[in-house]
Motif scaffolding. Sequence first.
Motif, short mmCIF file in Angstrom:
data_model
loop_
_atom_site.label_atom_id
_atom_site.label_comp_id
_atom_site.label_asym_id
_atom_site.label_seq_id
_atom_site.Cartn_x
_atom_site.Cartn_y
_atom_site.Cartn_z
N VAL A 168 16.85 10.16 49.13
CA VAL A 168 16.52 10.41 47.74
C VAL A 168 17.01 11.82 47.43
CG1 VAL A 168 14.69 10.65 46.03
CG2 VAL A 168 14.53 8.89 47.79
N ILE A 169 17.82 11.95 46.39
CA ILE A 169 18.41 13.23 46.02
C ILE A 169 17.83 13.64 44.67
CG2 ILE A 169 20.57 14.46 45.56
CD1 ILE A 169 21.82 11.96 47.21
N ASN A 170 17.23 14.81 44.64
CA ASN A 170 16.59 15.31 43.43
C ASN A 170 17.55 16.16 42.61
OD1 ASN A 170 13.96 14.21 44.11
ND2 ASN A 170 13.97 15.74 45.74
N GLY A 171 17.24 16.33 41.34
CA GLY A 171 18.08 17.09 40.43
C GLY A 171 18.27 18.55 40.82
N ASP A 172 17.31 19.11 41.58
CA ASP A 172 17.42 20.52 41.98
C ASP A 172 18.23 20.71 43.26
OD1 ASP A 172 15.72 19.59 43.98
OD2 ASP A 172 14.08 20.99 43.51
N GLY A 173 18.79 19.61 43.80
CA GLY A 173 19.59 19.70 45.01
C GLY A 173 18.81 19.41 46.27
#
Length: 168
Positions: free
Chosen positions: A111-116
């Motif tokens: 899972v990759i979040n918007g903040d990196g």
Amino acid sequence: TTLIRKHADGSMAFKLVQTADGTKTTDWYDANGVLTSEVFQKPSGYSSTTVYTNGVKTAAYITNADMSHDNYSYNITGQSYTTQYQHLDPSGQTTEVTRWHADNSLDYTQVINGDGSSVVTNYDASGVKKTETDYHADGSKDVFQFNVVGQNYTNEHDSYDSTGFLTD
């Protein structure tokens, strides 16, 4: 409305079905009448393309109404997994990857979040969770090991700073 085209031998070549609301389903067939792809389109902008090889589903590409994408690969060989799912947000950035073994147990998730930051989880051949790595936006990470064998403990947690130095 339905439009059908057939090969000279009578086998299917093409089929288009359009409903009153504008939804379309288009099926394409090879020279032997075996389904090779199906395209499904809705007026909302949602569409899916499913690809078949020798009549076996091998991929599906979905565009959601919000312009995000869901991509599936099936019957993968030569890997520890046979199915893969990938979600891309409307900007085209991958936000999720999931892989399954042939028995549908998990192999890998990301899972990759918007903040990196991201979370990567690995599973053994039976689908048992073995490791989880939490990558933080600052470059540090936490590594969790589960179901450890051969030690006097079953779980482990290690923390690393952004230079890779073990801190805990």
